[in-house]
Design an enzyme around this catalytic site. Structure first.
Site, PDB file in Angstrom:
ATOM      1  N   GLU A 149      -5.641  -6.457   2.790  1.00  0.00           N
ATOM      2  CA  GLU A 149      -5.581  -5.224   1.766  1.00  0.00           C
ATOM      3  C   GLU A 149      -5.614  -4.446   2.425  1.00  0.00           C
ATOM      4  O   GLU A 149      -7.024  -3.286   1.706  1.00  0.00           O
ATOM      5  CB  GLU A 149      -7.401  -5.281   1.283  1.00  0.00           C
ATOM      6  CG  GLU A 149      -6.388  -7.036   0.441  1.00  0.00           C
ATOM      7  CD  GLU A 149      -7.604  -7.226  -1.056  1.00  0.00           C
ATOM      8  OE1 GLU A 149      -8.831  -6.519  -0.586  1.00  0.00           O
ATOM      9  OE2 GLU A 149      -7.719  -8.404  -1.317  1.00  0.00           O
TER      10      GLU A 149
HETATM   11  C1  LIG Z   1      -3.089 -14.631   5.154  1.00  0.00           C
HETATM   12  C2  LIG Z   1      -2.568 -12.732   4.308  1.00  0.00           C
HETATM   13  C3  LIG Z   1      -2.741 -12.698   3.292  1.00  0.00           C
HETATM   14  C4  LIG Z   1      -2.368 -12.270   2.370  1.00  0.00           C
HETATM   15  N1  LIG Z   1      -2.283 -11.523   1.320  1.00  0.00           N
HETATM   16  C5  LIG Z   1      -1.466 -10.966   0.489  1.00  0.00           C
HETATM   17  C6  LIG Z   1      -1.174 -11.107  -1.208  1.00  0.00           C
HETATM   18  O1  LIG Z   1      -2.263 -11.978  -1.759  1.00  0.00           O
HETATM   19  N2  LIG Z   1      -1.183  -9.942  -1.841  1.00  0.00           N
HETATM   20  C7  LIG Z   1      -0.351  -9.172  -1.013  1.00  0.00           C
HETATM   21  O2  LIG Z   1       0.406  -8.161  -2.009  1.00  0.00           O
HETATM   22  N3  LIG Z   1      -0.179  -9.134   0.724  1.00  0.00           N
HETATM   23  C8  LIG Z   1      -1.099  -9.852   0.795  1.00  0.00           C
HETATM   24  N4  LIG Z   1      -0.851 -10.208   2.143  1.00  0.00           N
HETATM   25  C9  LIG Z   1      -1.029  -8.402   2.991  1.00  0.00           C
HETATM   26  C10 LIG Z   1      -1.294  -7.720   3.598  1.00  0.00           C
HETATM   27  O3  LIG Z   1      -1.812  -6.428   2.577  1.00  0.00           O
HETATM   28  C11 LIG Z   1      -0.487  -6.572   5.096  1.00  0.00           C
HETATM   29  O4  LIG Z   1      -0.506  -7.611   5.775  1.00  0.00           O
HETATM   30  C12 LIG Z   1      -1.080  -5.574   5.303  1.00  0.00           C
HETATM   31  O5  LIG Z   1      -0.735  -5.199   4.532  1.00  0.00           O
HETATM   32  C13 LIG Z   1      -0.393  -4.819   6.597  1.00  0.00           C
HETATM   33  O6  LIG Z   1       0.832  -4.800   6.343  1.00  0.00           O
HETATM   34  P1  LIG Z   1       1.549  -5.294   7.395  1.00  0.00           P
HETATM   35  O7  LIG Z   1       1.867  -6.345   8.089  1.00  0.00           O
HETATM   36  O8  LIG Z   1       3.208  -5.039   6.456  1.00  0.00           O
HETATM   37  O9  LIG Z   1       1.605  -4.878   8.235  1.00  0.00           O
HETATM   38  P2  LIG Z   1       2.414  -3.393   8.820  1.00  0.00           P
HETATM   39  O10 LIG Z   1       2.652  -2.599   7.934  1.00  0.00           O
HETATM   40  O11 LIG Z   1       3.765  -3.480   9.941  1.00  0.00           O
HETATM   41  O12 LIG Z   1       1.447  -2.246  10.257  1.00  0.00           O
HETATM   42  C14 LIG Z   1       1.231  -2.754  11.224  1.00  0.00           C
HETATM   43  C15 LIG Z   1       0.347  -2.565  12.001  1.00  0.00           C
HETATM   44  O13 LIG Z   1       0.839  -1.143  12.026  1.00  0.00           O
HETATM   45  C16 LIG Z   1      -0.129  -0.245  12.301  1.00  0.00           C
HETATM   46  N5  LIG Z   1       0.104   0.503  11.290  1.00  0.00           N
HETATM   47  C17 LIG Z   1       0.670   0.474  10.305  1.00  0.00           C
HETATM   48  N6  LIG Z   1       0.937   2.114   9.732  1.00  0.00           N
HETATM   49  C18 LIG Z   1       0.585   2.702  10.582  1.00  0.00           C
HETATM   50  C19 LIG Z   1       0.143   4.511  10.308  1.00  0.00           C
HETATM   51  N7  LIG Z   1       0.097   5.192   9.178  1.00  0.00           N
HETATM   52  N8  LIG Z   1      -0.595   4.946  11.220  1.00  0.00           N
HETATM   53  C20 LIG Z   1      -1.144   4.720  12.512  1.00  0.00           C
HETATM   54  N9  LIG Z   1      -1.283   2.857  12.187  1.00  0.00           N
HETATM   55  C21 LIG Z   1      -0.391   2.405  11.449  1.00  0.00           C
HETATM   56  C22 LIG Z   1      -0.877  -0.856  11.762  1.00  0.00           C
HETATM   57  O14 LIG Z   1      -2.281  -0.712  13.033  1.00  0.00           O
HETATM   58  C23 LIG Z   1      -0.714  -1.853  11.329  1.00  0.00           C
HETATM   59  O15 LIG Z   1      -2.227  -3.253  11.412  1.00  0.00           O
HETATM   60  C24 LIG Z   1      -1.292 -10.921   3.354  1.00  0.00           C
HETATM   61  C25 LIG Z   1      -1.123 -11.146   4.313  1.00  0.00           C
HETATM   62  C26 LIG Z   1      -1.594 -11.900   5.256  1.00  0.00           C
HETATM   63  C27 LIG Z   1      -1.833 -11.893   6.575  1.00  0.00           C
END
Ligand SMILES: Cc1cc2nc3c(=O)[nH]c(=O)nc-3n(C[C@H](O)[C@H](O)[C@H](O)COP(=O)(O)OP(=O)(O)OC[C@H]3O[C@@H](n4cnc5c(N)ncnc54)[C@H](O)[C@@H]3O)c2cc1C
Length: 499
Positions: free
Chosen positions: A335
């Site tokens: 989130e």
């Molecule tokens: C167990 C689990 C349950 C989930 N449940 C749901 C769900 O029910 N519904 C749903 O829609 N999603 C769900 N998610 C998705 C979750 O919301 C995303 O994993 C989260 O928003 C991060 O997106 P990403 O994993 O693509 O990471 P990325 O967007 O690839 O980011 C990786 C890292 O890069 C860094 N980063 C990214 N952008 C920036 C920036 N602009 N500036 C600086 N640093 C940055 C941060 O440190 C971040 O942690 C779930 C995820 C997990 C792991």
């Protein structure tokens, strides 16, 4: 067994947990957000998987329908969702849309006869994705004002032809009881009656339900943190080394005191934010983001310290701490990744001041409007005077730091992430201290009968405000004295970048 047994889900439904805030006309309990948080806190103290399951079903599932559903949609789905006959999920994340949630690629193409849409795309990391009966799915619909279209929310059921469960339970680090899915939609027909909210209004739906989800994170982290404090205290009072109980060593005391103080702050922030929602306020996205970052960052450290106090015993699976550590890790990512939220807090918070500064650049004679006097806070008891004065001074210092930073960086602030993160964190600490101060003020007006618990609460709250003060001082000092440029230069050499 990496599962939440169906009898547990049935039990939660029977207790009314799956529709706590839903009105009685739809079979729900009609709870306020504060009472909802009280229940989530209890669940979070016992089992993070169950808390995340309820969050996905209720905070970001049922809530969307409650707030944006038509009468017909509510009539059709609300009761079965509330009594547990139908489970909910929220599907926003995609391979190319994680932190960049606006980059949703799933396409919703209107059918020529206008009866609905064909959805094509992929979703991943969806909690309850493969066990849900109703999913709120974000997809892109055409819009004359945007070449790329706008995001719209759809209510999707798994019986729709073209709905595919690619992976029902992705193996993962923690909250193993939850089922996290990968899904695909192949020209899946969704009738237009299943649009949730306005066509093109999907981001509004997503951001609104995430406000509730982030508040839930605050409550479940508070429950887990209270559990840790209780267990750390019990172990520190019992285990002896060097002829003393662990609790007699200063370094153990420090960990326990800080855990108690940060837990007190996260609890205060949770119920303050929930009360704000209950008050009918329309905008609480900064508060929910600050709560989520503070609660998840601090719970992570508190679980780590609790495991450390337990020594080797904490590392084995007959104690809950290694599981709690794996479980707590998701809170810093789900989130909204915490770093992304730090930037969000800073940039949304600075927006008003930025506009004001632009105005002053055009009309310098209005510069006096930028000078804000240090606020004075109401003091209900003399004991709180020093804490109140410090908090007021910090508000003034923070306001000046924001103004000076914007004057110094101007548009370049948009790329200065480390600076933004410091301001975001300082704002979060100020919010924490304000919530604690408000709670202490009430404590002094209505002290409990039991003197020991009164003294402990007062001391814990005052410590929490002192800790916030030190953190704010460090963060604001870091605006001028830092290694930001060196960090970027070094990282670029590792990344192979040219800047
Ligand atoms: C167990 C689990 C349950 C989930 N449940 C749901 C769900 O029910 N519904 C749903 O829609 N999603 C769900 N998610 C998705 C979750 O919301 C995303 O994993 C989260 O928003 C991060 O997106 P990403 O994993 O693509 O990471 P990325 O967007 O690839 O980011 C990786 C890292 O890069 C860094 N980063 C990214 N952008 C920036 C920036 N602009 N500036 C600086 N640093 C940055 C941060 O440190 C971040 O942690 C779930 C995820 C997990 C792991």
């Amino acid at each position: 067994e990496a599962d939440i047994p169906s009898e547990v889900i049935a039990g939660l439904a029977e207790l009314g947990v799956l529709g706590m805030t839903v009105g009685p006309e739809h079979g729900g309990r009609g709870f306020s957000q504060q009472n909802y948080c009280r229940i989530i806190e209890v669940i979070g103290a016992h089992c993070a998987s169950t808390a995340v399951f309820v969050n996905a079903h209720h905070s970001i599932g049922v809530r969307g329908l409650e707030l944006f559903g038509t009468d017909e949609q509510k009539r059709r789905w609300m009761k079965p969702m509330t009594n547990g006959d139908k489970l909910a999920a929220f599907a926003l994340t995609e391979p190319d849309a994680g932190s960049d949630a606006g980059n949703v690629r799933t396409q919703a193409v209107p059918t020529p006869d206008g009866s609905g849409y064909h959805l094509t795309g992929e979703k991943r990391y969806i909690t309850n994705g493969a066990i849900a009966d109703v999913l709120t799915v974000m997809a892109r619909t055409p819009d004359p004002s945007e070449p790329d279209g706008k995001i719209t929310a759809f209510l999707v059921t798994p019986d729709m032809p073209g709905f595919e469960i690619v992976e029902a339970r992705m193996e993962k680090c923690g909250i193993k009881g939850t089922a996290t899915a990968r899904l695909a939609f192949h020209e899946m027909f969704v009738p237009k009656e299943n649009v949730l909210g306005r066509v093109g209004g999907g981001l509004k739906v997503a951001l609104t339900v995430l406000d509730f989800g982030r508040t839930t994170f605050g409550a479940s982290c508070t429950g887990a943190a209270k559990f840790c404090v209780e267990r750390a205290v019990a172990h520190a009072n019992e285990r002896k080394q060097f002829g003393q109980t662990l609790g007699e060593f200063e370094l153990v005391k420090d960990k326990i005191a800080l855990a108690a103080a940060d837990t007190y702050a996260m609890e205060s922030m949770t119920y303050h934010t929930a009360a704000l929602i209950d008050s009918g306020a329309h905008d609480y996205m900064l508060e929910t983001a600050m709560l989520k970052v503070f609660a998840s960052d601090n719970l992570w450290r508190i679980v780590n310290d609790t495991l450390q106090i337990h020594g080797g015993a904490g590392y084995f699976s007959d104690e809950p701490f290694e599981r709690m550590m794996r479980d707590a890790r998701i809170n810093l990512i789900g989130e909204g990744a915490n770093d992304v939220l730090r930037l969000f807090i800073a940039m949304v918070g600075l927006r008003g001041l930025g506009l004001q500064l632009q105005g002053v650049a055009k009309a310098p004679w209005n510069a006096a409007s930028l000078v804000r006097p240090t606020p004075s806070l109401p003091v209900t008891n003399g004991i709180l005077q020093p804490a109140s004065a410090r908090l007021a001074r910090n508000v003034g210092k923070f306001a000046r730091a924001c103004r000076n930073t914007l004057i110094r960086y101007r548009e370049a602030i948009l790329d200065a992430q480390a600076v933004q993160a410091r301001l975001g964190d300082a704002a979060t600490e100020l919010f924490a201290a304000s919530c604690v101060y408000s709670r202490l003020s009430s404590l002094m007006q209505h002290p409990p009968q039991d003197e020991t618990s009164f003294e402990r609460e007062l001391q814990t709250g005052l410590l929490s405000m002192k800790v916030a003060h030190r953190r704010i001082r460090g963060l604001l000092a870091g605006l001028r004295d830092n290694d930001d440029a060196d960090l970027v230069r070094t990282a670029n050499l590792w990344l192979g970048g040219s800047k």
